[in-house]
Design a protein around this motif. Sequence first.
Motif, short mmCIF file in Angstrom:
data_model
loop_
_atom_site.label_atom_id
_atom_site.label_comp_id
_atom_site.label_asym_id
_atom_site.label_seq_id
_atom_site.Cartn_x
_atom_site.Cartn_y
_atom_site.Cartn_z
N LEU A 79 0.84 -1.20 0.00
CA LEU A 79 0.00 0.00 0.00
C LEU A 79 0.87 1.25 0.00
N LEU A 80 0.50 2.22 -0.81
CA LEU A 80 1.09 3.55 -0.70
C LEU A 80 0.30 4.28 0.37
N LEU A 81 0.92 4.57 1.50
CA LEU A 81 0.21 5.16 2.63
C LEU A 81 -0.25 6.58 2.32
N GLY A 82 -1.31 7.01 3.00
CA GLY A 82 -1.69 8.40 2.98
C GLY A 82 -0.76 9.18 3.90
N GLY A 83 -0.71 10.48 3.75
CA GLY A 83 0.22 11.29 4.54
C GLY A 83 -0.18 11.48 5.98
N THR A 84 -1.33 10.94 6.36
CA THR A 84 -1.82 11.14 7.72
C THR A 84 -2.60 9.91 8.15
N SER A 85 -2.78 9.78 9.47
CA SER A 85 -3.61 8.71 10.05
C SER A 85 -3.08 7.33 9.72
N ASN A 86 -1.74 7.21 9.54
CA ASN A 86 -1.16 5.87 9.51
C ASN A 86 -0.62 5.57 10.90
N HIS A 87 -0.94 4.38 11.38
CA HIS A 87 -0.60 3.96 12.74
C HIS A 87 0.46 2.86 12.65
N PHE A 88 1.54 3.01 13.43
CA PHE A 88 2.67 2.10 13.35
C PHE A 88 2.98 1.48 14.70
N ARG A 89 3.57 0.30 14.67
CA ARG A 89 4.31 -0.19 15.82
C ARG A 89 5.62 0.59 15.85
N ALA A 90 5.93 1.23 16.97
CA ALA A 90 7.09 2.11 17.02
C ALA A 90 8.38 1.37 16.72
N ASP A 91 8.53 0.14 17.23
CA ASP A 91 9.77 -0.60 16.99
C ASP A 91 9.92 -0.93 15.51
N VAL A 92 8.82 -1.25 14.83
CA VAL A 92 8.88 -1.53 13.40
C VAL A 92 9.25 -0.27 12.63
N LEU A 93 8.65 0.84 12.99
CA LEU A 93 8.93 2.10 12.31
C LEU A 93 10.41 2.46 12.41
N ARG A 94 10.98 2.28 13.59
CA ARG A 94 12.41 2.57 13.74
C ARG A 94 13.27 1.56 12.99
N LYS A 95 12.82 0.31 12.96
CA LYS A 95 13.60 -0.73 12.32
C LYS A 95 13.70 -0.51 10.81
N VAL A 96 12.63 -0.03 10.18
CA VAL A 96 12.66 0.16 8.73
C VAL A 96 13.27 1.50 8.33
N GLY A 97 13.67 2.31 9.31
CA GLY A 97 14.39 3.54 9.00
C GLY A 97 13.61 4.82 9.11
N GLY A 98 12.35 4.77 9.57
CA GLY A 98 11.57 6.00 9.67
C GLY A 98 11.21 6.55 8.30
N TRP A 99 11.14 7.86 8.22
CA TRP A 99 10.74 8.52 6.98
C TRP A 99 11.95 9.03 6.21
N ASP A 100 11.80 9.18 4.91
CA ASP A 100 12.89 9.67 4.08
C ASP A 100 12.75 11.19 3.90
N PRO A 101 13.65 11.99 4.48
CA PRO A 101 13.52 13.45 4.38
C PRO A 101 13.67 13.99 2.97
N PHE A 102 14.21 13.18 2.05
CA PHE A 102 14.46 13.65 0.70
C PHE A 102 13.36 13.21 -0.27
N ASN A 103 12.29 12.63 0.26
CA ASN A 103 11.18 12.20 -0.57
C ASN A 103 9.94 13.01 -0.18
N VAL A 104 9.32 13.68 -1.15
CA VAL A 104 8.19 14.56 -0.84
C VAL A 104 6.87 13.80 -0.75
N THR A 105 6.87 12.50 -1.02
CA THR A 105 5.75 11.63 -0.64
C THR A 105 6.32 10.52 0.24
N GLU A 106 6.77 10.94 1.42
CA GLU A 106 7.40 10.02 2.35
C GLU A 106 6.47 8.90 2.77
N ASP A 107 5.15 9.15 2.69
CA ASP A 107 4.17 8.14 3.07
C ASP A 107 4.13 6.99 2.08
N ALA A 108 4.12 7.32 0.79
CA ALA A 108 4.12 6.28 -0.24
C ALA A 108 5.39 5.44 -0.16
#
Length: 591
Positions: free
Chosen positions: A356-385
């Motif tokens: 899924l290409l996520l929407g930019g809001t209202s996505n809910h994560f397991r915090a440990d998973v989010l950190r494990k995959v690297g968080g968000w990419d600051p150089f991508n303007v659709t960081e959610d997708a």
Amino acid sequence: MLWGDDHQGFGEAPALPLIIAGVSPHVLPRLDHAALCNLLRRLPPDELDEALRVKLFRAASLPNLVLFVACGEVALLAAQRKGLPLAGYAEVADLLSAARAVHGAYLLQEATLGLARRLPGFSARRRMSLPQAFGFLLTAAGLAAAGFLMPPQSFITLLSAVSGVFFLAVVALRVLCLMPPVPRKRPAPPSLPDAALPAYSVLVPLFRETSVLHQLLNALSQLRYPAEKLDIKLILEEEDIAMQRALLGSRLDARFEVIIVPAGLPQTKPRALNYALKFCRGELVTIYDAEDIPEPDQLRRAAERFAASSPDLGCLQAQLTFYNPNENWLTRQFTAEYAALFGVLLPVLANHGLPLLLGGTSNHFRADVLRKVGGWDPFNVTEDADLGLRLARQGYETAVLGSLTYEEANTQPANWMRQRARWLKGFLITWLVHMRNPVRLLRDLGPAGFWAMQAMTIGIFISALLHPLCMALTLALYIMYPAVPDGAGLALIVLAGLNLFILFAGYGLAIVLTCRGLHRRGIFGWAGTLIAMPLYWLLISVAAWLAAWQFITAPVYWNKTQHGLSRFQHAVRRQTLRDTAREPRRSSRQS
């Protein structure tokens, strides 16, 4: 853990600590800015990361005694539950200020370059790999040579055939949405008591959003989640003095923290989110935009869904809709588009186990998973997708949560155009990042996931870019060859017929899916909106060309979307909150 029962790494704690948590913070020594800076400076990196999250950290290690500092009421209660000896107390705002003073450069560097250092293959810091750049130059040169050397009819045939591949990919994606869902057995989420709910961090990036600040704070205050387990981060940019002043005049309780992101480039939403993630204590994390009004029980429902699912479920995407759908022609088109995307397409993809290409809001994560995959990419303007694809590639599942978040539909064409251009530019960047190694991508996602990724990124971008050209070309072919001429002309007529079929099939499928999505939102009778969809698609095409230009000239530039423009916003927001508060539990369980 810093406050584990055995105080591992700090020596053995005494049976009866000398200073016990549980007293009023007014009795404990108050640590000033200089003292906090000194303590944070001495912490090793692993303890620093945990100290920033839980606001409870080591102050001194004595023989058979470890003393801690608690910052804020939540940390004080945690120390009391664990029976930890405290040497001092500080306010959370003082801790954040000290952390920024001592470790600001490190935190900002991690927020900006952490993904690029740890997972360089997933970072958009470099737009194209050398093979990709060479491939694009070779393709451009080949098309130029073909246009110069081939007869016009043959060249038009070639271009139409290539573009048809992208249109067919998008059409096939819509066909998938009409197929019966795959039966899946999923245990019903339990109703968790407050004591069993995990801590939840809510990230709210804000930049020049004073016009919607009051309604945002009101919406966040309506969240039905235990206050001591709610960790709301209001994330401001250092240069945004107006927002800082506005929040100074707001009364924020212990659930709220204000995070100020140091100035730096690229100044993007994902960089701000990465910076604030360092301070999150929640086991679960979600993101809301400035104008969002989530259903009050959305966090609780997400927590219950995670509790009933396997650890492989890394993300839940709530469904987005608008509180001003019928304001003008543009808001109706935008609402219809979101109804099809969040009400039909994403649930179907999730049902089939596709990325899924996520929407930019209202996505809910397991915090440990989010950190494990690297968080968000600051150089991508659709960081959610990009993050949605990264989760899928690293083996995590994303599902759709049957809970609504109400947003403000764009009412002004120029504002809408800037937003859409950023999205389309981000789709192109996301495709380039994940196509650096197509073989590995195919292995990570499988054939079906690989196809879905192509359709949702480069397929949507190229389709939007070439849509009016293909329409004009098809019309021109019928004008040029009204009757069946020689063999070359016949090939063009056949190709024009195929283009016409794809065009009408795309429109027809889009109308069916949009109707289905609108009906699920309780919206009926929008025949005029559906008929006018081709005009809306032409606007998207203009945005695609703007995105292509910005990809070349300003790839990381963030087109700011202005909120608070709807003339109906205040009345509709109040009514939305009343309606969602009365919504029966039965309908909220759909997912």
